[in-house]
Design an enzyme around this catalytic site. Sequence first.
Site, PDB file in Angstrom:
ATOM      1  N   LYS A 136       0.964  -1.172  -0.035  1.00 49.79           N
ATOM      2  CA  LYS A 136       0.045  -0.128  -0.068  1.00 49.79           C
ATOM      3  C   LYS A 136       0.778   1.381  -0.115  1.00 49.79           C
ATOM      4  O   LYS A 136       1.810   1.318   0.658  1.00 49.79           O
ATOM      5  CB  LYS A 136      -1.034  -0.084   1.302  1.00 49.79           C
ATOM      6  CG  LYS A 136      -1.818   1.195   1.264  1.00 49.79           C
ATOM      7  CD  LYS A 136      -2.842   0.835   2.566  1.00 49.79           C
ATOM      8  CE  LYS A 136      -3.912   1.753   2.542  1.00 49.79           C
ATOM      9  NZ  LYS A 136      -4.699   1.594   3.909  1.00 49.79           N
ATOM     10  N   LEU A 185      -7.002   8.560   2.716  1.00 48.92           N
ATOM     11  CA  LEU A 185      -6.767   7.230   3.294  1.00 48.92           C
ATOM     12  C   LEU A 185      -8.192   7.022   4.142  1.00 48.92           C
ATOM     13  O   LEU A 185      -8.096   6.014   5.058  1.00 48.92           O
ATOM     14  CB  LEU A 185      -5.674   6.763   3.898  1.00 48.92           C
ATOM     15  CG  LEU A 185      -4.829   6.142   2.740  1.00 48.92           C
ATOM     16  CD1 LEU A 185      -4.229   7.178   2.005  1.00 48.92           C
ATOM     17  CD2 LEU A 185      -3.297   5.481   3.609  1.00 48.92           C
ATOM     18  N   SER A 211      -9.603   1.602   2.965  1.00 47.08           N
ATOM     19  CA  SER A 211      -8.490   2.152   2.133  1.00 47.08           C
ATOM     20  C   SER A 211      -7.645   1.609   1.507  1.00 47.08           C
ATOM     21  O   SER A 211      -6.918   1.988   0.447  1.00 47.08           O
ATOM     22  CB  SER A 211      -8.179   3.312   3.114  1.00 47.08           C
ATOM     23  OG  SER A 211      -6.987   2.839   4.141  1.00 47.08           O
ATOM     24  N   ILE A 232      -7.470   1.590  10.135  1.00 49.07           N
ATOM     25  CA  ILE A 232      -8.123   2.620  11.371  1.00 49.07           C
ATOM     26  C   ILE A 232      -9.603   2.430  11.506  1.00 49.07           C
ATOM     27  O   ILE A 232     -10.152   2.881  12.465  1.00 49.07           O
ATOM     28  CB  ILE A 232      -7.327   3.917  11.227  1.00 49.07           C
ATOM     29  CG1 ILE A 232      -7.350   4.684  12.741  1.00 49.07           C
ATOM     30  CG2 ILE A 232      -7.980   4.755  10.160  1.00 49.07           C
ATOM     31  CD1 ILE A 232      -6.768   5.872  12.715  1.00 49.07           C
ATOM     32  N   GLY A 233     -10.157   1.843  10.730  1.00 51.97           N
ATOM     33  CA  GLY A 233     -11.582   1.524  10.602  1.00 51.97           C
ATOM     34  C   GLY A 233     -12.204   0.703  10.039  1.00 51.97           C
ATOM     35  O   GLY A 233     -13.460   0.416  10.191  1.00 51.97           O
ATOM     36  N   GLY A 234     -11.386  -0.104   9.401  1.00 44.99           N
ATOM     37  CA  GLY A 234     -11.831  -1.474   8.580  1.00 44.99           C
ATOM     38  C   GLY A 234     -11.095  -1.386   7.257  1.00 44.99           C
ATOM     39  O   GLY A 234     -11.386  -2.064   6.407  1.00 44.99           O
ATOM     40  N   SER A 235      -9.984  -0.753   7.161  1.00 39.73           N
ATOM     41  CA  SER A 235      -9.344  -0.354   5.923  1.00 39.73           C
ATOM     42  C   SER A 235      -8.734  -1.595   5.201  1.00 39.73           C
ATOM     43  O   SER A 235      -8.068  -1.660   4.170  1.00 39.73           O
ATOM     44  CB  SER A 235      -8.402   0.542   5.950  1.00 39.73           C
ATOM     45  OG  SER A 235      -9.161   1.900   5.959  1.00 39.73           O
TER      46      SER A 235
END
Length: 539
Positions: A136, A185, A211, A232-235
């Site tokens: 990434k 992102l 992301s 950080i939230g589901g990326s």
Amino acid sequence: MTDYEARKTYIARRDESMRLVDQVFDSPFKVADLKVPDEIPLDAKPLFLSLVSDDDRKILQIPPMELLEKLKSGTLKAVPVAGVFCRAAVVAQKLVNCCTEFLPDLALMYAKKADEYMEKNGKPMGPFHGFPLSIKELYALEGRAAHWENPDLINNMQTDNAVLVNGLLELGCVPFCRTTAPQFLMSIESFSPMHGLTTNPHNTSLSSGGSSAGEGAMIAIGASHLGLGSDIGGSIRVPAACCGIYGYRPTNGRVPITGADSLTPGYNAIAGVVGPMASSADLITLFMESIESLELWKRDTFAERSAWVPVNPKEVTVGYLLDDGHVKPHPPVERAIKEFISKMEKAQLPFTVKFKPFTPMQHEEAWKIITGLYFPDGGQFLKDALTNSGEKATDQTKMIALENPNCVEHSVKSLYAAQDVRNKYKTAYQKHWKDQGVDVVIMPTVPSAAIVPNTTKYWGYTCVWNLLDYPATIMPIGKVQESDKKDESYTPRNDLDKAHQDLYSPETYANAPVGLQIVTPRWNDELALKMMEVFSHAM
């Protein structure tokens, strides 16, 4: 630099590196000028396989663990395999727009090191000897920019590699490309004004998720087996689920993050993590066993001292959550999980697995807490970056930050208060989990199968575990079927739920994968991956 100038720089770098693939790896199959159809079919995977050369296809279709063994045994040499995956990445880019930059020079250098080591020592240089690795874009690579899909950072040149990248190089990995992400992102979708939309190889009218958008698409289409994402939230988990692959969000500190840590240095209200995405559950477990053997916590002040300790339970109680009570999943998601449970109850597993319902605890509140802590500056950093470049905020950036009522500028006092609310929720959830008597929870990853572009308004199914810092893995369990009809009798609970339900038809999500999320409490990563392995083998 303006957004126009940054985009020109971005495209020039990408296209120059694309041409370099043909120059570095001598092959009759040239990819830089390869023509693809103007209209890409919904399912891009067959087209991808038809466009690569016959020789390359043979390598690309070797199962990942078999490919690794062939490289470690010397049956296959690392240099030609690196060339295959570099060329495949270019083809993938032309079909689903998933790469920011190709790395043929690095691929050749590290592949040569692997081959030379094998020739000199008669053994592989590590557990990932010669194995291709996609990365990434946010990860630092020496001498290359890390811009986080932010025009303001297009020339943010790095002086060293990320700690995790250096560790994987020692283990024998061969980096061959860098992959796309959405603006800043901060979205579970895949659009950025810098590169455009990364599409889903299973259904190119859909997003690949985000992301870690490019990683999901690269692995799904067959141009990579192992990649690095962040979450950080589901990326990591969302693109893994959307693209029908495997992904892993570790407990914070188990995988070194320095060199891929934060767009806003010093931020730590919500812990971001880095981790692997792969075409195989076994690859992810090998990744963790190998990384922790390096004791990278000695090189990264943010990594915790830990060692991978395999678990062999006699009995596991698995709680299943079909609906978080706020946004109801679409029919194929609920159907696929119910079928999965039924299949596992009948399967011959290596230990006893008992399933029972799991009741969520105020997941709507978790969404409010975490979205109020993503940008404690009220989104000022994003506003400044957009002002500096002139780039317009995407609708997803507006949704999560600039127009989010939960996103406010905190004083020191109010930030402490918000973090106290976070901490109390974490403490209450730990008790809630224990009271329900489960070891593991399985549940949807997103309340849909993949994502219609520019429609996401909620990622509560994943971000609750970021708030709690619980490790979670993703595995594919099925696809949307024509029989997954919309429940016309369902009455939405709220405006958010209604907007989500209005999107659904089996035709819209045709061929889209459904991914299962497997969650355990903090520091129980070994159990999360054990369950993913056992379940995936039983599938």
